[in-house]
Design a protein around this motif. Structure first.
Motif, PDB file in Angstrom:
ATOM      1  N   LEU A   1      -7.169  10.355   1.644  1.00  0.00           N
ATOM      2  CA  LEU A   1      -6.239   9.283   2.004  1.00  0.00           C
ATOM      3  C   LEU A   1      -6.251   8.987   3.503  1.00  0.00           C
ATOM      4  O   LEU A   1      -5.980   7.871   3.917  1.00  0.00           O
ATOM      5  CB  LEU A   1      -4.824   9.620   1.539  1.00  0.00           C
TER       6      LEU A   1
ATOM      7  N   PHE B   1      -6.879  16.334  -0.770  1.00  0.00           N
ATOM      8  CA  PHE B   1      -6.465  15.027  -1.263  1.00  0.00           C
ATOM      9  C   PHE B   1      -6.043  14.141  -0.090  1.00  0.00           C
ATOM     10  O   PHE B   1      -6.378  12.959  -0.039  1.00  0.00           O
ATOM     11  CB  PHE B   1      -5.314  15.190  -2.259  1.00  0.00           C
TER      12      PHE B   1
ATOM     13  N   ALA C   1       2.358   2.140  -3.348  1.00  0.00           N
ATOM     14  CA  ALA C   1       1.411   2.740  -4.293  1.00  0.00           C
ATOM     15  C   ALA C   1       1.397   4.253  -4.106  1.00  0.00           C
ATOM     16  O   ALA C   1       1.411   5.020  -5.074  1.00  0.00           O
ATOM     17  CB  ALA C   1       0.015   2.157  -4.083  1.00  0.00           C
ATOM     18  N   PHE C   2       1.398   4.679  -2.845  1.00  0.00           N
ATOM     19  CA  PHE C   2       1.369   6.115  -2.588  1.00  0.00           C
ATOM     20  C   PHE C   2       2.727   6.755  -2.873  1.00  0.00           C
ATOM     21  O   PHE C   2       2.795   7.871  -3.400  1.00  0.00           O
ATOM     22  CB  PHE C   2       0.924   6.374  -1.144  1.00  0.00           C
TER      23      PHE C   2
ATOM     24  N   LYS D   1       5.707  10.470  -9.104  1.00  0.00           N
ATOM     25  CA  LYS D   1       5.159  11.019 -10.354  1.00  0.00           C
ATOM     26  C   LYS D   1       4.804  12.485 -10.191  1.00  0.00           C
ATOM     27  O   LYS D   1       5.100  13.308 -11.053  1.00  0.00           O
ATOM     28  CB  LYS D   1       3.900  10.242 -10.757  1.00  0.00           C
ATOM     29  N   GLU D   2       4.150  12.782  -9.076  1.00  0.00           N
ATOM     30  CA  GLU D   2       3.708  14.164  -8.848  1.00  0.00           C
ATOM     31  C   GLU D   2       4.915  15.110  -8.828  1.00  0.00           C
ATOM     32  O   GLU D   2       4.868  16.204  -9.374  1.00  0.00           O
ATOM     33  CB  GLU D   2       2.948  14.238  -7.523  1.00  0.00           C
TER      34      GLU D   2
ATOM     35  N   ARG E   1       2.959   7.436  -6.483  1.00  0.00           N
ATOM     36  CA  ARG E   1       2.207   8.642  -6.856  1.00  0.00           C
ATOM     37  C   ARG E   1       3.034   9.896  -6.541  1.00  0.00           C
ATOM     38  O   ARG E   1       3.104  10.820  -7.343  1.00  0.00           O
ATOM     39  CB  ARG E   1       0.879   8.689  -6.100  1.00  0.00           C
TER      40      ARG E   1
ATOM     41  N   ARG F   1       6.648  15.285 -12.441  1.00  0.00           N
ATOM     42  CA  ARG F   1       5.859  15.882 -13.518  1.00  0.00           C
ATOM     43  C   ARG F   1       5.729  17.385 -13.371  1.00  0.00           C
ATOM     44  O   ARG F   1       5.080  18.027 -14.180  1.00  0.00           O
ATOM     45  CB  ARG F   1       4.478  15.238 -13.556  1.00  0.00           C
ATOM     46  N   ASP F   2       6.293  17.918 -12.308  1.00  0.00           N
ATOM     47  CA  ASP F   2       6.288  19.365 -12.180  1.00  0.00           C
ATOM     48  C   ASP F   2       7.598  19.882 -12.778  1.00  0.00           C
ATOM     49  O   ASP F   2       8.665  19.682 -12.210  1.00  0.00           O
ATOM     50  CB  ASP F   2       6.189  19.745 -10.699  1.00  0.00           C
TER      51      ASP F   2
ATOM     52  N   LYS G   1       0.817  -1.211   0.000  1.00  0.00           N
ATOM     53  CA  LYS G   1       0.000   0.000   0.000  1.00  0.00           C
ATOM     54  C   LYS G   1       0.850   1.259   0.000  1.00  0.00           C
ATOM     55  O   LYS G   1       0.586   2.221  -0.705  1.00  0.00           O
ATOM     56  CB  LYS G   1      -0.897  -0.003   1.227  1.00  0.00           C
TER      57      LYS G   1
END
Ligand SMILES: Nc1ncnc2c1ncn2[C@@H]1O[C@H](COP(=O)(O)OP(=O)(O)O)[C@@H](O)[C@H]1O
Ligand SMILES: [Mg+2]
Lengths: 244, 245
Positions: free
Chosen positions: B84, B80, B5-6, B12-13, B9, B16-17, B2
């Motif tokens: 969670l 967000f 998975a976070f 990526k976050e 993320r 991607r900036d 688990k």
């Protein structure tokens, strides 16, 4: 069987009582609407039930698990679509879905398959590869609800699910919620009368933190002697007699 | 898992900036090139690449704090995190998932900084690899500062505290721009009571092959990193259990 039982559920923020001694039972597989104006205490109720905030006093039992003594178990079986969209802005629609599936324990292929199913169910395929931050409010809301459902919760909390949606998007969402009936126990909050009326099996009217009335739309209308559900709501929320 | 998975993320976050990449990787490189260009045009020796590169590498880590703090603060303000918090993830899952993707970013940033320094005359040897390892405790310290700031501040405040204050403190109180011994006095005492100058000195010692001098300095950094991490976890837990995410 009752999926949710609240006993004396109360939340105080300092001097202000946001939710006052709620006693409510919600039958499994039904859709329950909490109806009330802004500030009535709907979100606070949802937050307590989803273990996001601790009640000042009282308790709630969700499918046999207490939010006070067993929040971890409650978190496994419930999920929430918050009033704000609460999506990860730089992830695509599919990635957002797979993320939540992963956080609730589905790995790799299982997560991908669940995401695919949600994308089909919520008609998200045309935006599947789009970053969430580029979506319109309506699409984000749809994604937000799909994210709540992907963990296959037995209890689903939808806080103002149609806020900011246009009429068509709202109707579409209604049909999604309609489909869930009987399978998932849903608590949704709304300040749209017609939404509570057409979606829910029973309605609780909240005002200033208190539950003012409980019943089906027809029962509430009958009880107040009002002509329409809107009149009934006004009468119940303000405590005045409905004008005949 | 688990938590992974976070963590994925969060990676990526962050990646991607485009600003994160530009500042995190690019800014230290630009600084190095700029300072070397200045040096090339004046006769007196201002900077010595063996001393400058470790300093800039540590300075660059302050951007890692800024990224992590911004990410967490934004996740709080957009609700967000509220979503969670309703999931079965625990507080330590959250902290680890935020911290994990930043560590390789920090190491990569240090590596890019040293590779740039190679072109500017830094000798290529195993001590540079050692310096990268020595930079890991400072990286954890900066990540911890970011987690703490992100847990207690709004995303606007984060810009001020981590973006302006921390970068400046890292720059001035670390002995990167000038020899702290030249200033001396209270300034030097303050600088060495904080971990930043120790981080730079440890990395300098690694590059110089002066292995005996690494650890006294690194202990300071490790101590600060441990304390800051504990405070960050406590602050995050309070947010998680509190009424105001
Ligand atoms: N974190 C908080 N701190 C202090 N007061 C709060 C907080 N959250 C909600 N309230 C107050 O509790 C009351 C109920 O709010 P809320 O549950 O959000 O209402 P609704 O969702 O029905 O609009 C309001 O008066 C609101 O100002
Ligand atoms: Mg609300």
């Amino acid at each position: 069987m009752n999926a949710i039982e609240m006993t004396g559920l109360t939340k105080k923020y300092g001097e202000r009582t946001a939710v006052k001694s709620l006693n409510l039972s919600i039958e499994q597989g039904t859709c329950f609407a909490l109806l009330g104006v802004n500030g009535a205490g709907k979100t606070t109720t949802i937050k307590m039930l989803s273990c996001l905030t601790k009640p000042t006093s009282g308790d709630a039992v969700i499918l046999g698990k207490s939010i006070l003594t067993d929040p971890q178990a409650v978190k496994e079986i419930a999920n929430i679509s918050p009033q704000e969209m609460a999506v990860a802005p730089n992830l695509t629609v599919r990635e957002n879905l797979e993320l939540i599936a992963g956080i609730y324990g589905s790995e790799g292929r299982a997560a991908r398959e669940k995401a695919t199913r949600m994308i089909e169910e919520f008609d998200l395929s045309e935006v599947e590869r789009q970053k969430a931050k580029t979506l319109s409010g309506g699409w984000q809301r749809r994604l937000s609800i799909a994210m709540a459902l992907i963990s296959e919760p037995q209890v689903l909390f939808l806080d103002e699910p149609t806020l900011g949606l246009d009429v068509l998007a709202r109707r579409e969402l209604w049909s999604v919620i309609e489909h869930l009936r009987g399978k998932v126990t849903i608590i949704l909050t709304t300040h749209y009368m017609e939404e509570a009326e057409s979606l829910s099996d029973s309605i609780g009217v909240m005002a200033r933190g208190e539950l003012k009335a409980l019943g089906t739309a027809a029962e509430l209308i009958a009880r107040t002697g009002a002509k329409t559900f809107e009149d009934a709501f006004v009468a119940l929320a303000t405590g005045s007699k409905a004008s005949a | 898992m688990k938590l992974l998975a976070f963590a994925s993320r969060n990676r990526k976050e962050l990646l991607r900036d485009p600003w994160n990449l530009a500042f995190g990787i690019g800014f230290p490189v630009v600084l190095l090139l700029l300072l070397s260009a200045i040096q090339a045009n004046i006769p007196v020796s201002l900077f010595n690449i063996e001393k400058l590169a470790p300093g800039i590498a540590v300075f660059g880590l302050s951007f890692i704090s800024l990224f992590s703090a911004t990410l967490i603060a934004k996740d709080r303000t957009t609700s967000f995190l509220m979503r969670l918090f309703a999931s079965p993830l625990s507080a330590s899952d959250f902290i680890l998932a935020y911290a994990l993707p930043l560590l390789p970013m920090a190491v990569l940033q240090g590596a890019v900084c040293f590779v740039t320094a190679f072109f500017l005359g830094l000798s290529v040897n195993v001590n540079v690899l050692l310096a990268l390892v020595v930079l890991i405790p400072p990286a954890i310290l900066y990540i911890g500062i970011g987690l703490l700031a992100g847990s207690v501040l709004t995303d606007k405040q984060v810009g001020g505290i981590c973006g302006a204050l921390l970068t400046n403190v890292s720059a001035w109180l670390s002995g990167t721009w000038f020899d702290l011994n030249l200033v001396g006095g209270a300034f030097k005492r303050i600088a060495y009571a904080l971990p930043f100058a120790h981080a730079v000195d440890a990395a300098k010692a690694a590059i110089a092959g002066d292995y005996a001098s690494i650890f006294p300095h690194l202990w300071w950094v490790i101590g600060y990193a441990a304390v800051i991490m504990v405070i960050a976890v406590v602050a995050f837990k309070r947010k998680m259990n509190g009424d105001n995410v």
